[in-house]
Design an enzyme around this catalytic site. Structure first.
Site, short mmCIF file in Angstrom:
data_model
loop_
_atom_site.label_atom_id
_atom_site.label_comp_id
_atom_site.label_asym_id
_atom_site.label_seq_id
_atom_site.Cartn_x
_atom_site.Cartn_y
_atom_site.Cartn_z
N LYS A 48 0.79 -1.24 0.00
CA LYS A 48 0.00 0.00 0.00
C LYS A 48 0.82 1.28 0.00
O LYS A 48 0.33 2.35 0.37
CB LYS A 48 -1.01 0.04 1.17
CG LYS A 48 -1.83 -1.21 1.34
CD LYS A 48 -2.35 -1.78 0.05
CE LYS A 48 -3.44 -0.96 -0.59
NZ LYS A 48 -3.80 -1.55 -1.92
N ALA A 49 2.06 1.20 -0.44
CA ALA A 49 2.90 2.39 -0.48
C ALA A 49 2.88 3.08 -1.85
O ALA A 49 3.53 4.10 -2.05
CB ALA A 49 4.34 2.02 -0.13
N THR A 51 2.70 0.92 -4.94
CA THR A 51 3.28 -0.08 -5.84
C THR A 51 2.68 -0.01 -7.24
O THR A 51 3.39 0.00 -8.24
CB THR A 51 2.97 -1.51 -5.31
OG1 THR A 51 2.85 -1.48 -3.91
CG2 THR A 51 4.03 -2.49 -5.75
N TRP A 53 0.95 2.35 -8.67
CA TRP A 53 1.21 3.65 -9.30
C TRP A 53 2.59 3.64 -9.99
O TRP A 53 2.70 3.94 -11.18
CB TRP A 53 1.15 4.73 -8.22
CG TRP A 53 1.12 6.15 -8.70
CD1 TRP A 53 1.05 6.58 -10.00
CD2 TRP A 53 1.16 7.32 -7.88
NE1 TRP A 53 1.03 7.95 -10.04
CE2 TRP A 53 1.10 8.43 -8.75
CE3 TRP A 53 1.25 7.55 -6.52
CZ2 TRP A 53 1.12 9.74 -8.27
CZ3 TRP A 53 1.26 8.85 -6.05
CH2 TRP A 53 1.20 9.94 -6.91
N HIS A 108 6.81 -7.42 -2.43
CA HIS A 108 6.66 -6.77 -1.12
C HIS A 108 7.65 -7.36 -0.12
O HIS A 108 7.54 -7.12 1.09
CB HIS A 108 5.24 -6.98 -0.58
CG HIS A 108 4.18 -6.23 -1.32
ND1 HIS A 108 4.32 -4.92 -1.71
CD2 HIS A 108 2.94 -6.60 -1.75
CE1 HIS A 108 3.22 -4.52 -2.34
NE2 HIS A 108 2.38 -5.51 -2.38
N ARG A 130 6.02 4.93 1.95
CA ARG A 130 4.94 5.88 2.27
C ARG A 130 4.90 6.09 3.77
O ARG A 130 5.19 5.16 4.54
CB ARG A 130 3.62 5.26 1.80
CG ARG A 130 2.41 6.15 1.94
CD ARG A 130 1.18 5.46 1.39
NE ARG A 130 0.08 6.41 1.23
CZ ARG A 130 -1.12 6.08 0.79
NH1 ARG A 130 -1.39 4.83 0.44
NH2 ARG A 130 -2.06 7.00 0.69
N SER A 138 -4.31 2.90 4.63
CA SER A 138 -4.54 2.29 3.31
C SER A 138 -4.56 0.76 3.43
O SER A 138 -5.40 0.09 2.81
CB SER A 138 -3.45 2.75 2.34
OG SER A 138 -3.68 2.23 1.06
N PHE A 230 -4.23 9.84 -10.43
CA PHE A 230 -5.18 9.03 -9.65
C PHE A 230 -6.53 8.89 -10.37
O PHE A 230 -7.06 7.79 -10.53
CB PHE A 230 -5.39 9.64 -8.25
CG PHE A 230 -6.33 8.85 -7.39
CD1 PHE A 230 -5.89 7.77 -6.65
CD2 PHE A 230 -7.69 9.19 -7.33
CE1 PHE A 230 -6.76 7.02 -5.86
CE2 PHE A 230 -8.57 8.45 -6.54
CZ PHE A 230 -8.10 7.37 -5.81
N GLY A 258 -5.95 8.05 -2.55
CA GLY A 258 -4.72 8.54 -3.17
C GLY A 258 -4.23 9.87 -2.61
O GLY A 258 -3.76 10.73 -3.34
#
Ligand code: A3P
Length: 294
Positions: A48-49, A51, A53, A108, A130, A138, A230, A258
């Site tokens: 959820k950092a 990835t 994107w 991960h 993040r 998230s 986003f 986002g």
């Protein structure tokens, strides 16, 4: 696959000192023996950092003009190395079978678990990090909607498990620190902050190009930043995970908010204070600084 095929939620267990679920350890020996190629690009993150994107930005940088943009979902273009789902396949096999080069591969894994071949082949690695509070929020919503993740329970219990490192892929603190340390001895590691990406996507794409030795026209880079915005990713069925049956978008969408600072809508003041106290004890390396606000 239909929702009836979805297996029960997995249990978390300790795996060599890291909390894991079996979907990521079942194929362990094969994953550890993965054969990297020198031009492979590894995208590594704590879950959820950002990835997806960054994976999508990389995919656009290399394969933006190809047919796969409209026909192949991002999780097939950028396989998730350590995932193995019974009767469905494994990320390792998908990576082995990728027809294109370079191969962009997602993981991960904490740094100590990365297959040694990536280091031996001197592959380029992009780590995305993040800030802890937004990352926890998230991850909480993701665990609610993804039936292949352990049951998250309520938010207050979840925050504590985040602090104790009892979530899948272990401690956020160990993860971001472990990878940060690795940067000191492994020059082909580019460490990106989610907050920087939100603040100025174009600037971060420029840095990625520099790290990857790519030259792309200003027009092309602008097109990529726009495509990976986003709102556009949320609408794009090839990158928004809408076709994944184990995810219940009625609970929470994959492309959720986002934003930087959504933690303020979740942490109570007491939780935030306790979190900050604990954070100071764990994050003693002053060279690694996160922004919880931009
Ligand atoms: P939120 O849940 O805070 O919205 P990962 O890809 O590592 O699973 O990370 C998912 C998180 O990244 C989600 O955070 C998602 O909305 C966010 N994200 C994905 N694409 C993004 C984009 N283009 N801009 C900003 N955030 C993005």
């Amino acid at each position: 696959r239909t929702p009836d095929d979805v297996p029960p939620r997995p249990e978390i267990f300790d795996f060599q000192g890291v909390s894991m679920i079996h979907f990521f350890t079942d194929n362990w020996e094969n994953i550890q023996n993965f054969q990297a190629r020198p031009d492979d690009i590894l995208v590594a993150t704590y879950p959820k950092a950002g990835t997806t994107w960054v994976s999508y930005i990389l995919d656009l940088l290399y394969f933006g003009q190809t047919e796969r943009q409209t026909s192949v979902p991002i999780f097939k273009r950028v396989p998730f190395l350590e995932i193995t789902i019974p009767d469905f396949g494994s990320g390792k096999d998908d990576a082995d079978n990728l027809p294109t080069s370079p191969r962009i591969i997602k993981t991960h894994l904490p740094v100590q678990f990365v297959p040694k071949s990536f280091w031996e082949q001197n592959c380029r690695i992009i780590y995305v990090a993040r800030n802890a509070k937004d990352n926890a929020v998230s991850y909480f919503h993701f665990d609610r909607m993804n039936m292949m993740q352990p049951e998250p329970g309520d938010w207050s219990g979840y925050v504590h498990r985040f602090m104790e490192g009892k979530l899948v892929f272990g401690s956020w603190y160990d993860h971001v620190n472990g990878w940060w340390k690795k940067k000191q001895t492994y020059p082909k590691l580019h460490y990106v902050f989610y907050e920087d990406l939100v603040e100025d996507t174009g600037r971060e794409i420029e840095k990625l190009c520099c790290f990857l030795g790519l030259s792309r026209s200003d027009e092309e880079k602008k097109r990529i930043a726009d495509g990976a915005h986003f709102d556009n990713m949320k609408k794009n069925d090839m990158v928004n995970y809408s076709n994944v049956v184990v995810m219940d978008f009625k609970i929470s969408p994959f492309m959720r908010k986002g934003k930087v600072g959504d933690w303020k809508n979740h942490f109570t003041e007491a939780q935030s204070l306790q979190f900050d106290e604990d954070y100071k004890k764990k994050m003693t390396d002053v060279t690694l600084q996160f922004r919880c606000d931009i």
